[in-house]
Design a protein around this motif. Sequence first.
Motif, PDB file in Angstrom:
ATOM      1  N   PHE A   1       0.782  -1.146   0.017  1.00  0.00           N
ATOM      2  CA  PHE A   1      -0.164  -0.033  -0.055  1.00  0.00           C
ATOM      3  C   PHE A   1       0.897   1.335   0.138  1.00  0.00           C
ATOM      4  N   ALA A   2       0.649   2.211  -0.933  1.00  0.00           N
ATOM      5  CA  ALA A   2       1.550   3.232  -1.334  1.00  0.00           C
ATOM      6  C   ALA A   2       0.470   4.679  -1.320  1.00  0.00           C
ATOM      7  N   ARG A   3       1.402   5.708  -1.018  1.00  0.00           N
ATOM      8  CA  ARG A   3       0.287   7.032  -1.354  1.00  0.00           C
ATOM      9  C   ARG A   3       0.552   7.551  -2.821  1.00  0.00           C
ATOM     10  N   ASP A   4      -0.032   7.690  -3.576  1.00  0.00           N
ATOM     11  CA  ASP A   4      -0.098   8.098  -4.943  1.00  0.00           C
ATOM     12  C   ASP A   4       0.387   9.668  -4.930  1.00  0.00           C
ATOM     13  N   THR A   5       1.437  10.063  -5.570  1.00  0.00           N
ATOM     14  CA  THR A   5       2.302  11.199  -5.115  1.00  0.00           C
ATOM     15  C   THR A   5       1.328  12.164  -5.988  1.00  0.00           C
ATOM     16  N   ALA A   6       0.560  11.698  -6.748  1.00  0.00           N
ATOM     17  CA  ALA A   6      -0.277  12.858  -7.694  1.00  0.00           C
ATOM     18  C   ALA A   6      -1.428  13.319  -7.145  1.00  0.00           C
ATOM     19  N   ASP A   7      -2.277  12.389  -6.535  1.00  0.00           N
ATOM     20  CA  ASP A   7      -3.365  12.812  -5.829  1.00  0.00           C
ATOM     21  C   ASP A   7      -3.443  12.758  -4.119  1.00  0.00           C
ATOM     22  N   GLY A   8      -2.324  12.157  -3.599  1.00  0.00           N
ATOM     23  CA  GLY A   8      -2.129  11.980  -2.216  1.00  0.00           C
ATOM     24  C   GLY A   8      -3.061  10.668  -1.555  1.00  0.00           C
ATOM     25  N   GLN A   9      -3.584  10.133  -2.452  1.00  0.00           N
ATOM     26  CA  GLN A   9      -4.347   8.763  -2.030  1.00  0.00           C
ATOM     27  C   GLN A   9      -3.711   7.573  -2.136  1.00  0.00           C
ATOM     28  N   VAL A  10      -4.478   6.738  -1.245  1.00  0.00           N
ATOM     29  CA  VAL A  10      -3.732   5.468  -0.864  1.00  0.00           C
ATOM     30  C   VAL A  10      -3.904   4.249  -2.258  1.00  0.00           C
ATOM     31  N   LYS A  11      -2.913   3.859  -2.818  1.00  0.00           N
ATOM     32  CA  LYS A  11      -3.188   2.620  -3.860  1.00  0.00           C
ATOM     33  C   LYS A  11      -2.422   1.371  -3.206  1.00  0.00           C
ATOM     34  N   ALA A  12      -3.025   0.389  -4.175  1.00  0.00           N
ATOM     35  CA  ALA A  12      -2.496  -0.899  -3.708  1.00  0.00           C
ATOM     36  C   ALA A  12      -1.697  -1.662  -4.930  1.00  0.00           C
ATOM     37  N   PHE A  13      -0.669  -2.164  -4.626  1.00  0.00           N
ATOM     38  CA  PHE A  13      -0.113  -2.903  -5.744  1.00  0.00           C
ATOM     39  C   PHE A  13       0.300  -4.330  -5.664  1.00  0.00           C
ATOM     40  N   LEU A  14       0.261  -5.106  -6.374  1.00  0.00           N
ATOM     41  CA  LEU A  14       1.030  -6.667  -6.144  1.00  0.00           C
ATOM     42  C   LEU A  14       2.442  -6.518  -6.691  1.00  0.00           C
ATOM     43  N   VAL A  15       3.439  -6.527  -5.814  1.00  0.00           N
ATOM     44  CA  VAL A  15       4.889  -6.581  -6.009  1.00  0.00           C
ATOM     45  C   VAL A  15       5.419  -7.806  -6.016  1.00  0.00           C
ATOM     46  N   ASP A  16       6.238  -8.114  -7.106  1.00  0.00           N
ATOM     47  CA  ASP A  16       7.077  -9.351  -7.115  1.00  0.00           C
ATOM     48  C   ASP A  16       8.009  -9.361  -5.993  1.00  0.00           C
TER      49      ASP A  16
ATOM     50  N   ARG B   1      -1.767  -3.245 -10.316  1.00  0.00           N
ATOM     51  CA  ARG B   1      -2.395  -2.525  -9.287  1.00  0.00           C
ATOM     52  C   ARG B   1      -3.910  -2.994  -8.921  1.00  0.00           C
ATOM     53  N   LEU B   2      -3.988  -3.075  -7.625  1.00  0.00           N
ATOM     54  CA  LEU B   2      -5.492  -3.275  -7.035  1.00  0.00           C
ATOM     55  C   LEU B   2      -6.306  -2.169  -7.852  1.00  0.00           C
ATOM     56  N   HIS B   3      -7.157  -2.585  -8.605  1.00  0.00           N
ATOM     57  CA  HIS B   3      -7.984  -1.487  -9.235  1.00  0.00           C
ATOM     58  C   HIS B   3      -9.247  -0.825  -8.365  1.00  0.00           C
ATOM     59  N   ASN B   4      -9.525  -1.528  -7.389  1.00  0.00           N
ATOM     60  CA  ASN B   4     -10.499  -0.949  -6.748  1.00  0.00           C
ATOM     61  C   ASN B   4     -10.258  -0.528  -5.448  1.00  0.00           C
ATOM     62  N   VAL B   5      -8.781  -0.006  -5.312  1.00  0.00           N
ATOM     63  CA  VAL B   5      -8.254   0.436  -4.033  1.00  0.00           C
ATOM     64  C   VAL B   5      -7.793   1.870  -4.550  1.00  0.00           C
ATOM     65  N   ASP B   6      -8.686   2.904  -4.003  1.00  0.00           N
ATOM     66  CA  ASP B   6      -8.337   4.359  -4.577  1.00  0.00           C
ATOM     67  C   ASP B   6      -8.237   5.268  -3.479  1.00  0.00           C
ATOM     68  N   SER B   7      -8.323   4.954  -2.051  1.00  0.00           N
ATOM     69  CA  SER B   7      -8.141   5.671  -0.969  1.00  0.00           C
ATOM     70  C   SER B   7      -7.915   4.782   0.251  1.00  0.00           C
TER      71      SER B   7
END
Length: 416
Positions: free
Chosen positions: A204-219, A256-262
């Motif tokens: 889980f990381a904060r998007d530098t563009a909008d400040g919202q939390v996004k989620a990613f599957l990282v190898d 990116r987990l597409h349903n995580v936008d905040s």
Amino acid sequence: MSASTAEQATAAEKAPPADQARLYGVCDYYDAESLLTEAERRVLGRLRSFLDREAQPLLADYWERGEFPAQLAQPLIDLDLMEPAELTGAPDAISNPARGIYQGFRIFELARTDASLATWYTSQAGLFRTAIRVGASPEQQAEWMPKVVDFSLKGVFSLTEPDSGSDIAGGLSTTARREGDSWILDGAKRWIGGAVSADVLAVFARDTADGQVKAFLVDRAAAGVTLEKIHGKTALRMMQNAHISLHGVRVPESMRLHNVDSFKDVAAMLRAMRSDVAWIATGIQAGAFEAALRYVTERRQFGRQLGSFQLVQEKLARMLGNVTSSLSLVVRLTEQQSRGIYRDQDSALAKMQTSLLMRETVALAREVVGGNGITLETDVARFHADAEAVYSYEGTHEINALIVGRALTGESAFTR
């Protein structure tokens, strides 16, 4: 037929046959047998047999060594516990209380044997699966969920950071920067259990563009990812927790987990996962109580069985009361969530109260076992130490209490 007679007849129909092997004995643990179908009891019985036969003899040694017994991982997976073949005809757990109850007792069985085993299995079946179920798009779920269920895609939930735990909602500092069809991740995660054996890390990381939390599957093996085992733990010693460093890690948009936008979307995951931890806390209590009961019925002091003394019996009764009360809470919460009712205050209350009772139960167990209660031989020491970790994770007592308090008063007492 009178109303009371009809009720008795209905209860008799639901009760398991007298000659059927029972999983739960002393005071029947909130009449657990009647909450489970015959097929569910068979699956749980299979798990119980494996834990008693294969896992139990290894626990003290591996706990002391601070290593996970890797030889148990594949056999546990092979037991087919997440979506058992025997239960595939039943509706999904979200709409069927019986399935939710089965999943709860699966956690309970693991935790009454060992907290690390429960945490290891639940990191996949609870945390990571919830991340995919809640955070992934329908197309992503269709691709990934079957692999999650059969463990061909192993993942971990990577939210907590070195400097942010309880304040992670506002303090999350790992960043994600969009570059074309990829994202660049920088930051660090800590206390991530099972990361060293995972295929992917749900970061889980904060998007530098909008400040919202996004989620990613990282190898896990991606360039820029570094994992370090956390040493020196006094609880959950078998569970391999990691410190994860992320330096310029590139992740495609498709991961990116597409349903995580905040963070609101992350909170929806936590709402479900706190109930799993409440089941773990309840299972730990049962394991500590059973270990203490075995000891006091075998140990003799002053020429008598230790369990024959009044003060020992009073402590046993309090322990059983705590286990039964906790089961009442988690069963009710699970039934409610199985109907699609998820509220922060409900899961927070269950996590808060079962963890509080767990702390008292393991202390009472240690007390009645006496000096031998600090050795691994009696099992009580493991439960006593591991309870401290469970008491704090998925929300400390104070944080969960404030969630409940906010719901009660309409006022937030969290610091700003």
